[in-house]
Design an enzyme around this catalytic site. Structure first.
Site, PDB file in Angstrom:
ATOM      1  N   ASP A 170      19.238  -8.677  35.339  1.00  0.00           N
ATOM      2  CA  ASP A 170      20.348  -9.376  35.251  1.00  0.00           C
ATOM      3  C   ASP A 170      20.842 -10.076  33.787  1.00  0.00           C
ATOM      4  O   ASP A 170      20.111 -10.014  33.204  1.00  0.00           O
ATOM      5  CB  ASP A 170      20.415 -10.395  36.634  1.00  0.00           C
ATOM      6  CG  ASP A 170      18.887 -11.211  36.462  1.00  0.00           C
ATOM      7  OD1 ASP A 170      18.218 -10.875  35.304  1.00  0.00           O
ATOM      8  OD2 ASP A 170      18.698 -12.104  37.306  1.00  0.00           O
TER       9      ASP A 170
ATOM     10  N   ASN B  89      15.660 -20.854  45.863  1.00  0.00           N
ATOM     11  CA  ASN B  89      16.544 -20.511  46.972  1.00  0.00           C
ATOM     12  C   ASN B  89      16.469 -18.995  47.794  1.00  0.00           C
ATOM     13  O   ASN B  89      17.139 -18.591  48.364  1.00  0.00           O
ATOM     14  CB  ASN B  89      18.034 -20.880  46.996  1.00  0.00           C
ATOM     15  CG  ASN B  89      18.660 -19.780  45.860  1.00  0.00           C
ATOM     16  OD1 ASN B  89      18.171 -18.826  45.325  1.00  0.00           O
ATOM     17  ND2 ASN B  89      19.985 -20.024  45.651  1.00  0.00           N
TER      18      ASN B  89
ATOM     19  N   HIS C  97      16.726 -16.479  45.988  1.00  0.00           N
ATOM     20  CA  HIS C  97      17.312 -15.317  45.181  1.00  0.00           C
ATOM     21  C   HIS C  97      16.439 -14.338  44.304  1.00  0.00           C
ATOM     22  O   HIS C  97      15.328 -14.782  43.845  1.00  0.00           O
ATOM     23  CB  HIS C  97      18.393 -15.796  44.158  1.00  0.00           C
ATOM     24  CG  HIS C  97      18.072 -16.311  42.944  1.00  0.00           C
ATOM     25  ND1 HIS C  97      18.563 -17.578  42.467  1.00  0.00           N
ATOM     26  CD2 HIS C  97      17.334 -16.223  42.056  1.00  0.00           C
ATOM     27  CE1 HIS C  97      18.120 -17.868  41.340  1.00  0.00           C
ATOM     28  NE2 HIS C  97      17.335 -16.991  41.036  1.00  0.00           N
TER      29      HIS C  97
ATOM     30  N   GLU D 235      22.151 -14.112  45.217  1.00  0.00           N
ATOM     31  CA  GLU D 235      22.210 -15.384  45.889  1.00  0.00           C
ATOM     32  C   GLU D 235      22.167 -15.038  47.325  1.00  0.00           C
ATOM     33  O   GLU D 235      22.443 -14.126  47.934  1.00  0.00           O
ATOM     34  CB  GLU D 235      23.136 -16.051  45.447  1.00  0.00           C
ATOM     35  CG  GLU D 235      23.449 -16.614  43.776  1.00  0.00           C
ATOM     36  CD  GLU D 235      22.342 -17.712  43.569  1.00  0.00           C
ATOM     37  OE1 GLU D 235      21.415 -17.773  44.110  1.00  0.00           O
ATOM     38  OE2 GLU D 235      22.755 -18.596  42.595  1.00  0.00           O
TER      39      GLU D 235
END
Ligand code: GLP
Length: 250
Positions: free
Chosen positions: A67, A136, A138, A143
Site C-alpha cells: 500500500d 481495527n 485492517h 479498512e
C-alpha cells in the site's frame, strides 16, 4: 492456518523469517510481498541475516508493497515508497528497480491501481506475502467493510487508522486521509500469507483473525479463507486466543 505463539518479538521475527525463506526457496522465480509497519522489522532483520549467511539471495527477487498513502510526496520520509526503501530494499540489498510500491501520487488512481494489478500478474503473482494487522483489523490499508473480492484500489482512511499512524507524523493533521492498497482479493491470491503481530494492542485483531467469525467489519478475518496462512505472534498479541491447544507455543 498455522499459529505460532512466540516468547518475544525477537523470536517472532526469527520464526516468521524462517517460514518466509522456506516458501521462497521452494519457487523457481520467487516474488515477495512486503509490508510496512513496525511489526515486520525483526522479520526483515532476520531475512537480512539469512542472506548474509548465504541461505537466500534477494538481489534479483521482485517485491511488491501492499500500500501507499494518497497524495504524499515521494520524498516524504513516511511515504511508504521511502519506508519500503529504508526497511526492505536497502537492508535486503534488493534491486530498487524490482521493488514496486503503489503510486499514490497518480492523477488517475483507478488506472494506477489497475497497472499495479497488471504488474503483479506479469511477475507471476506473489508467492509469499508478509502481512501486519491494524488495531481495527485492517490488512494493507483495507479498512473494515472492504469487499472480500476487492482488487488494488484507493479508499479513505478511518479516523482510527489515522490516529494509529499519527505517531509517524508531526501531528494527526499531517496524516493523509486516503490510501491505495492491494485489495483483499489480491492478498488472498498470494501463495502463502505470513502474518506478524506483537503487543497487547493487537490482541483483539488477532483473536478475530484467528478465531473470530469471518466478517467485513474485520478484514483480517478474511484471511481464514486463504489457502495457506501462517500467523506468528508474541504472547501479548495471543492473549485473547481461546483455542490455545490448536496452536504452537514456542
Ligand atoms: C499500517 C499499514 C499496515 C500495517 C499496519 C500495522 O496502517 N498500512 O500494512 O500492517 O499499519 O502497523 P504496525 O506494524 O506498525 O502496528
Amino acid at each position: 492456518m498455522e499459529v505460532y505463539i512466540c516468547k518475544d518479538e525477537e523470536q517472532m521475527g526469527r520464526v516468521a523469517a524462517e517460514h518466509v525463506v522456506k516458501h521462497l526457496l521452494g519457487k523457481p522465480n520467487p516474488v515477495l510481498g512486503v509490508a510496512t509497519g513496525s511489526s515486520p522489522l525483526t522479520l526483515y532483520a532476520n531475512l537480512a541475516r539469512m542472506q548474509d549467511e548465504g541461505i537466500i539471495d534477494f538481489s534479483k527477487m521482485p517485491a511488491f508493497a501492499l500500500d501507499e498513502y494518497v497524495g504524499i510526496s515521494i520524498d516524504h520520509p513516511e511515504s511508504y515508497y521511502q519506508v519500503i526503501h529504508r526497511t526492505v530494499t536497502e537492508p535486503l540489498r534488493m534491486d530498487p528497480n524490482l521493488v514496486h510500491v503503489p503510486n499514490g501520487r497518480a492523477d488517475d488512481l483507478e488506472l494506477a491501481a489497475k497497472q499495479y494489478e497488471d504488474a503483479i500478474r506479469e511477475a507471476g503473482g506473489i508467492d509469499v506475502q508478509i502481512l501486519g494487522v491494524g488495531t481495527n483489523g485492517h490488512v494493507g490499508f483495507n479498512e473494515p467493510y472492504t469487499s472480500f473480492y476487492s482488487r488494488t484500489h484507493a479508499l479513505p482512511l478511518t479516523s482510527q487508522t489515522r490516529k494509529d499512524n499519527a505517531r509517524f507524523f508531526d501531528s494527526i493533521d499531517e496524516v493523509p486521509t486516503a490510501a491505495i492498497t492491494q485489495g483483499l482479493g489480491t492478498i488472498l491470491d498470494s501463495g502463502v500469507a505470513v502474518f506478524v503481530a506483537n503487543g497487547e494492542h493487537k490482541a483483539d485483531a488477532i483473536a478475530q483473525l484467528v478465531e473470530g467469525p469471518v466478517a467485513v467489519r474485520c478484514p483480517a478475518s478474511f484471511l481464514q479463507l486463504h489457502s495457506e496462512v501462517i500467523v506468528v505472534i508474541d504472547e501479548a498479541a495471543a492473549s485473547k486466543l481461546k483455542d490455545r491447544e490448536h496452536f504452537f507455543t514456542l
